[in-house]
Design an enzyme around this catalytic site. Structure first.
Site, PDB file in Angstrom:
ATOM      1  N   CYS A 104     139.769  28.857  -1.185  1.00 43.48           N
ATOM      2  CA  CYS A 104     139.161  27.670  -0.569  1.00 43.48           C
ATOM      3  C   CYS A 104     139.498  27.695   0.917  1.00 43.48           C
ATOM      4  O   CYS A 104     140.066  28.656   1.421  1.00 43.48           O
ATOM      5  CB  CYS A 104     139.700  26.409  -1.239  1.00 43.48           C
ATOM      6  SG  CYS A 104     141.493  26.224  -1.091  1.00 43.48           S
ATOM      7  N   CYS A 119     141.151  24.946   2.281  1.00 44.67           N
ATOM      8  CA  CYS A 119     141.972  23.739   2.425  1.00 44.67           C
ATOM      9  C   CYS A 119     143.156  23.933   3.372  1.00 44.67           C
ATOM     10  O   CYS A 119     143.425  23.066   4.214  1.00 44.67           O
ATOM     11  CB  CYS A 119     142.465  23.285   1.057  1.00 44.67           C
ATOM     12  SG  CYS A 119     141.123  22.802  -0.042  1.00 44.67           S
ATOM     13  N   GLU A 171     144.168  16.091  -5.984  1.00 42.10           N
ATOM     14  CA  GLU A 171     144.168  17.521  -6.307  1.00 42.10           C
ATOM     15  C   GLU A 171     142.900  17.900  -7.087  1.00 42.10           C
ATOM     16  O   GLU A 171     142.478  17.176  -8.008  1.00 42.10           O
ATOM     17  CB  GLU A 171     145.416  17.866  -7.124  1.00 42.10           C
ATOM     18  CG  GLU A 171     145.483  19.287  -7.625  1.00 42.10           C
ATOM     19  CD  GLU A 171     145.506  20.358  -6.550  1.00 42.10           C
ATOM     20  OE1 GLU A 171     144.520  21.118  -6.463  1.00 42.10           O
ATOM     21  OE2 GLU A 171     146.483  20.436  -5.788  1.00 42.10           O
ATOM     22  N   ASP A 226     133.010  15.668  -8.308  1.00 42.53           N
ATOM     23  CA  ASP A 226     133.993  15.091  -7.379  1.00 42.53           C
ATOM     24  C   ASP A 226     134.459  13.766  -7.955  1.00 42.53           C
ATOM     25  O   ASP A 226     133.659  12.842  -8.080  1.00 42.53           O
ATOM     26  CB  ASP A 226     133.350  14.907  -6.000  1.00 42.53           C
ATOM     27  CG  ASP A 226     134.366  14.570  -4.912  1.00 42.53           C
ATOM     28  OD1 ASP A 226     135.490  14.107  -5.241  1.00 42.53           O
ATOM     29  OD2 ASP A 226     134.036  14.763  -3.730  1.00 42.53           O
ATOM     30  N   ARG A 257     137.226  12.019  -6.798  1.00 43.40           N
ATOM     31  CA  ARG A 257     138.203  11.370  -5.916  1.00 43.40           C
ATOM     32  C   ARG A 257     137.881   9.894  -5.727  1.00 43.40           C
ATOM     33  O   ARG A 257     136.716   9.514  -5.636  1.00 43.40           O
ATOM     34  CB  ARG A 257     138.211  12.053  -4.546  1.00 43.40           C
ATOM     35  CG  ARG A 257     138.929  13.369  -4.557  1.00 43.40           C
ATOM     36  CD  ARG A 257     138.783  14.100  -3.245  1.00 43.40           C
ATOM     37  NE  ARG A 257     137.446  14.632  -3.047  1.00 43.40           N
ATOM     38  CZ  ARG A 257     137.107  15.405  -2.047  1.00 43.40           C
ATOM     39  NH1 ARG A 257     137.980  15.726  -1.127  1.00 43.40           N
ATOM     40  NH2 ARG A 257     135.873  15.873  -1.948  1.00 43.40           N
ATOM     41  N   LYS A 269     132.553  11.339   2.026  1.00 42.66           N
ATOM     42  CA  LYS A 269     133.791  10.624   2.376  1.00 42.66           C
ATOM     43  C   LYS A 269     133.466   9.406   3.240  1.00 42.66           C
ATOM     44  O   LYS A 269     134.055   8.333   3.059  1.00 42.66           O
ATOM     45  CB  LYS A 269     134.732  11.538   3.172  1.00 42.66           C
ATOM     46  CG  LYS A 269     135.602  12.436   2.343  1.00 42.66           C
ATOM     47  CD  LYS A 269     136.632  13.139   3.243  1.00 42.66           C
ATOM     48  CE  LYS A 269     137.503  14.062   2.437  1.00 42.66           C
ATOM     49  NZ  LYS A 269     138.405  14.866   3.276  1.00 42.66           N
TER      50      LYS A 269
HETATM   51  N1  LIG Z   1     137.652  21.146  -8.695  1.00 43.94           N
HETATM   52  C1  LIG Z   1     137.893  21.960  -7.672  1.00 43.94           C
HETATM   53  N2  LIG Z   1     138.563  21.466  -6.612  1.00 43.94           N
HETATM   54  C2  LIG Z   1     138.795  22.302  -5.594  1.00 43.94           C
HETATM   55  C3  LIG Z   1     138.392  23.636  -5.586  1.00 43.94           C
HETATM   56  N3  LIG Z   1     138.801  24.199  -4.419  1.00 43.94           N
HETATM   57  C4  LIG Z   1     139.433  23.231  -3.738  1.00 43.94           C
HETATM   58  N4  LIG Z   1     139.437  22.083  -4.429  1.00 43.94           N
HETATM   59  C5  LIG Z   1     139.926  20.763  -4.074  1.00 43.94           C
HETATM   60  O1  LIG Z   1     139.007  20.210  -3.182  1.00 43.94           O
HETATM   61  C6  LIG Z   1     139.656  19.219  -2.402  1.00 43.94           C
HETATM   62  C7  LIG Z   1     139.198  19.389  -0.967  1.00 43.94           C
HETATM   63  O2  LIG Z   1     137.879  19.039  -0.974  1.00 43.94           O
HETATM   64  P1  LIG Z   1     136.741  19.792  -0.214  1.00 43.94           P
HETATM   65  O3  LIG Z   1     135.495  19.533  -0.985  1.00 43.94           O
HETATM   66  O4  LIG Z   1     137.150  21.209   0.036  1.00 43.94           O
HETATM   67  O5  LIG Z   1     136.646  19.144   1.168  1.00 43.94           O
HETATM   68  P2  LIG Z   1     136.500  17.625   1.468  1.00 43.94           P
HETATM   69  O6  LIG Z   1     137.908  17.112   1.508  1.00 43.94           O
HETATM   70  O7  LIG Z   1     135.556  16.934   0.556  1.00 43.94           O
HETATM   71  O8  LIG Z   1     135.781  17.654   2.857  1.00 43.94           O
HETATM   72  P3  LIG Z   1     136.415  17.926   4.260  1.00 43.94           P
HETATM   73  O9  LIG Z   1     136.922  16.594   4.743  1.00 43.94           O
HETATM   74  O10 LIG Z   1     135.343  18.448   5.119  1.00 43.94           O
HETATM   75  O11 LIG Z   1     137.541  18.893   4.056  1.00 43.94           O
HETATM   76  C8  LIG Z   1     141.148  19.377  -2.652  1.00 43.94           C
HETATM   77  O12 LIG Z   1     141.535  18.342  -3.532  1.00 43.94           O
HETATM   78  C9  LIG Z   1     141.253  20.706  -3.384  1.00 43.94           C
HETATM   79  O13 LIG Z   1     142.321  20.707  -4.313  1.00 43.94           O
HETATM   80  C10 LIG Z   1     137.678  24.123  -6.716  1.00 43.94           C
HETATM   81  O14 LIG Z   1     137.239  25.262  -6.775  1.00 43.94           O
HETATM   82  N5  LIG Z   1     137.460  23.241  -7.731  1.00 43.94           N
END
Ligand SMILES: Nc1nc2c(ncn2[C@@H]2O[C@H](COP(=O)(O)OP(=O)(O)OP(=O)(O)O)[C@@H](O)[C@H]2O)c(=O)[nH]1
Length: 265
Positions: free
Chosen positions: A123, A125, A150, A184, A186, A212
């Site tokens: 990723c 991150c 997470e 998603d 969150r 977001k």
């Molecule tokens: N389910 C899942 N979660 C992931 C994966 N790779 C990273 N994550 C999670 O994705 C989250 C980060 O979200 P992103 O979608 O990368 O980015 P965002 O936070 O929505 O957007 P930005 O603010 O631009 O970074 C963290 O909680 C990571 O643990 C994956 O392959 N699958």
């Protein structure tokens, strides 16, 4: 009000709804079914009730000094905030473009143990976190590190199950769906409570993710501007980043989705 607990993967058979090509079905079914212990059968939803927070403690980092606080909520979630400080310990003034009065740069960074701790190349991150800290150190504001986000809210166990599905050919969205989870999950309630406590309800959000902005607006946090948090793509995360752009509407340019882009060297 926080939403009702949502059932998470208990059967791992969400893949049946994906209409996969027959040659892929078996590999995906095997990956979805293969876990060693039972997965959590609920994804806990956050409590908006803040139980305790700390005084700010100065923490020197490679990006500058940050005033760090911890925040404990009624469901046991503990989050971290980090405010940019000057060398003399005073808060870094809010600068950057376009808003009057000036507004803080804020990154709400969702926990990614694999990326943030180990620097995983699956990723973006880890580099996004570093880039976010750098921007906040320059422009003044806060990092809000949300530790119950997470795996986009599905938790670490389910994220690693999703990785197995990705290794069986699914993209990051379909891997969550295959587990019977949303793409998603969150919830930004606790982040918005923290921002209200900090007096940061008008912010410049360090993010590429328009969802977001929408989620925060619904919780009373006004995003005046999005500050891109773009990092160069690598071969290992090209598909992941392209899926973010194409299926989750992240605002990513060519440099962030093409590892061989000339500006990446
Ligand atoms: N389910 C899942 N979660 C992931 C994966 N790779 C990273 N994550 C999670 O994705 C989250 C980060 O979200 P992103 O979608 O990368 O980015 P965002 O936070 O929505 O957007 P930005 O603010 O631009 O970074 C963290 O909680 C990571 O643990 C994956 O392959 N699958």
């Amino acid at each position: 009000m926080s939403p009702e607990p949502k059932p998470a993967a208990s059967t791992g058979q969400g893949w049946e709804g994906l209409n996969l090509p027959p040659e892929q079905e078996q590999a995906v079914a095997d990956a979805a079914a293969s876990y060693i212990a039972s997965p959590l059968d609920t994804v806990p939803m956050p409590s908006p009730q803040l139980i305790e927070t700390t005084y700010e403690v100065p923490v020197p980092t490679p990006h500058g000094v940050f005033g760090v606080r911890a925040w404990l909520f009624a469901d046991g979630a503990e989050h971290i905030t980090a405010r940019a400080l000057n060398d003399d310990g005073t808060p870094t003034p809010f600068t950057g473009t376009g808003t009057e009065p000036p507004a803080p740069a804020v990154r709400i960074h969702s926990e990614c143990a694999t990326g943030d701790i180990f620097g995983s190349y699956r990723c973006d991150c880890g580099p996004q976190l570093e880039n976010g800290l750098r921007i906040i150190a320059q422009q003044g504001g806060w990092l809000v590190y949300t530790r119950n986000h997470e795996g986009r809210g599905i938790g670490l166990v389910n994220k690693l199950r999703a990785y197995r599905l990705q290794d069986a050919g699914l993209d990051t969205v379909d891997a969550n769906l295959a587990l019977g989870l949303d793409a998603d999950m969150r919830d930004y309630t606790q982040a918005s409570v923290i921002l209200q406590e900090l007096g940061a309800e008008r912010i410049r959000l360090v993010s590429n993710n328009p969802a977001k902005v929408q989620a925060l607006a619904e919780l009373g946090v006004e995003v005046l501007e999005m500050i891109p948090d773009e990092v160069p793509a690598r071969a290992e995360n090209t598909r992941y980043l392209a899926t973010k752009r194409d299926r989750m509407r992240h605002q990513l340019g060519p440099r962030n989705t093409h590892p061989n882009h000339p500006h990446n060297h």
